[in-house]
Design an enzyme around this catalytic site. Structure first.
Site, PDB file in Angstrom:
ATOM      1  N   LYS A  44       0.798  -1.236   0.000  1.00  0.00           N
ATOM      2  CA  LYS A  44       0.000   0.000   0.000  1.00  0.00           C
ATOM      3  C   LYS A  44       0.830   1.287   0.000  1.00  0.00           C
ATOM      4  CE  LYS A  44      -3.436  -1.120  -0.532  1.00  0.00           C
ATOM      5  NZ  LYS A  44      -3.886  -1.900  -1.727  1.00  0.00           N
ATOM      6  N   HIS A  99       7.192  -7.198  -2.357  1.00  0.00           N
ATOM      7  CA  HIS A  99       6.924  -6.569  -1.055  1.00  0.00           C
ATOM      8  C   HIS A  99       7.808  -7.199   0.020  1.00  0.00           C
ATOM      9  CE1 HIS A  99       3.349  -4.466  -2.402  1.00  0.00           C
ATOM     10  NE2 HIS A  99       2.585  -5.522  -2.472  1.00  0.00           N
ATOM     11  N   SER A 129      -5.065   2.626   4.159  1.00  0.00           N
ATOM     12  CA  SER A 129      -5.232   1.970   2.856  1.00  0.00           C
ATOM     13  C   SER A 129      -5.309   0.446   3.027  1.00  0.00           C
ATOM     14  CB  SER A 129      -4.051   2.370   1.954  1.00  0.00           C
ATOM     15  OG  SER A 129      -4.176   1.787   0.688  1.00  0.00           O
TER      16      SER A 129
END
Ligand code: PPS
Length: 285
Positions: A44, A99, A129
């Site tokens: 995010k 990530h 988010s």
């Protein structure tokens, strides 16, 4: 928790599309190539925005590629089982996403000249988010109340682990010439300058018109309307499209609309404790 997630080396991962075998392969055997470009983020933080910018830089601002090929095929996430398969078949030079925290990233990075672009974002905005996205992405556990999710986030009890550890780990490379960091806030404030800086890091100079085309075609509105970039192609098995979208608000400071004063102060206390040793300042400090 136990049903949706498993743990690999102390970090939570969703069971859907992740496995111990793939994570171990990525960490220990995946061969990073010198001409790889990695788009790395904590979730995010603006991953898909940067993916779009990098795709458009690669095509000299021409939107043909971003409008015809879905984003996760343009730059596969190496740690996902499907992404790993795609990454292994990807012709060089590869554009890849991850990530992963640095300690789980392919070890072969150390021997390579691959370029790393690390995008950071205000962690309170990431929290908000992620909270909303967790309600629609079936890979993630329902976040529960914002109060309990805040505690999960602050303690790293979320997929990909602690934001603080992620940032501290990756920013340890900040003096490496193949490492470039930028914030979501800088992208918002100065998209043209940001794109020029990214181009410079990549060794790819674009004309002013091409830079403008990158900025325009990677804008929130352009991406929201592009079915190859807005996750509308994601199978219903992964995401409940009735509950929301990846491109939710796309603004800085939305946390102010969601966190109470007490929640914000709780965040600040942990933030100061965890970040004081890093010796860096960020646009949201
Ligand atoms: S993911 O699921 O971790 O890969 O998500 P990620 O892409 O990192 O982050 C999603 C948030 O980025 C916003 N976004 C953008 N903001 C501005 N401009 C553009 N072009 C853009 N593209 C994506 C997206 O709206 C999510 O933020 P929130 O705050 O939820 O709106």
């Amino acid at each position: 928790m136990a049903d949706k997630y498993f743990t690999y080396k102390g970090i939570l991962f969703p069971r859907l599309d992740y496995s111990l075998e793939a994570l171990s392969y990525v960490e220990n055997e995946f061969q990073v190539q010198n001409d790889d470009v990695f788009n790395i983020t904590y979730p995010k933080s603006g991953t898909n925005w940067m993916l779009e910018i990098l795709s458009l830089i690669r095509s000299d601002g021409d939107p043909g590629w971003v409008r015809s090929v879905v984003n996760w095929d343009r730059a596969p996430w190496v740690e996902l089982q499907t992404g790993l398969e795609a990454a292994l078949k990807y012709p060089q030079p590869r554009l890849l996403c991850s990530h992963l925290p640095i300690q789980l990233f392919p070890k072969s990075l150390q021997r390579s000249k691959a370029k790393i672009i690390y995008t950071l974002r205000c962690p309170k905005d990431i929290l908000v988010s992620l909270y909303h996205f967790s309600k629609l992405l079936h890979l993630f556990k329902d976040p529960g109340s914002l109060d309990s999710f805040l505690e999960d986030f602050l303690s790293g009890n979320v997929p990909y682990g602690s934001w603080f550890d992620h940032v501290t780990g990756w920013m340890g490379l900040k003096d490496n010439e193949n490492f470039f960091s930028i914030t979501y806030e800088e992208l918002q404030q100065d998209p043209w300058g940001s794109v020029r800086r990214i181009c410079h890091f990549l060794g790819k100079e674009l004309s002013e018109e091409q830079v403008a085309a990158v900025v325009e075609n990677a804008s929130f509105q352009s991406m929201k309307g592009n079915k190859m970039s807005n996750f509308s192609q994601m199978p219903a098995e992964y995401m409940d499209h009735q509950k929301g979208e990846l491109l939710r608000k796309g603004i800085c400071g939305d946390w102010r609309n969601h966190l109470s004063e007490a929640q914000s102060q709780r965040f600040d206390t942990i933030y100061q404790k965890r970040m004081q040793g890093l010796g860096m300042t960020f646009p949201w400090d």
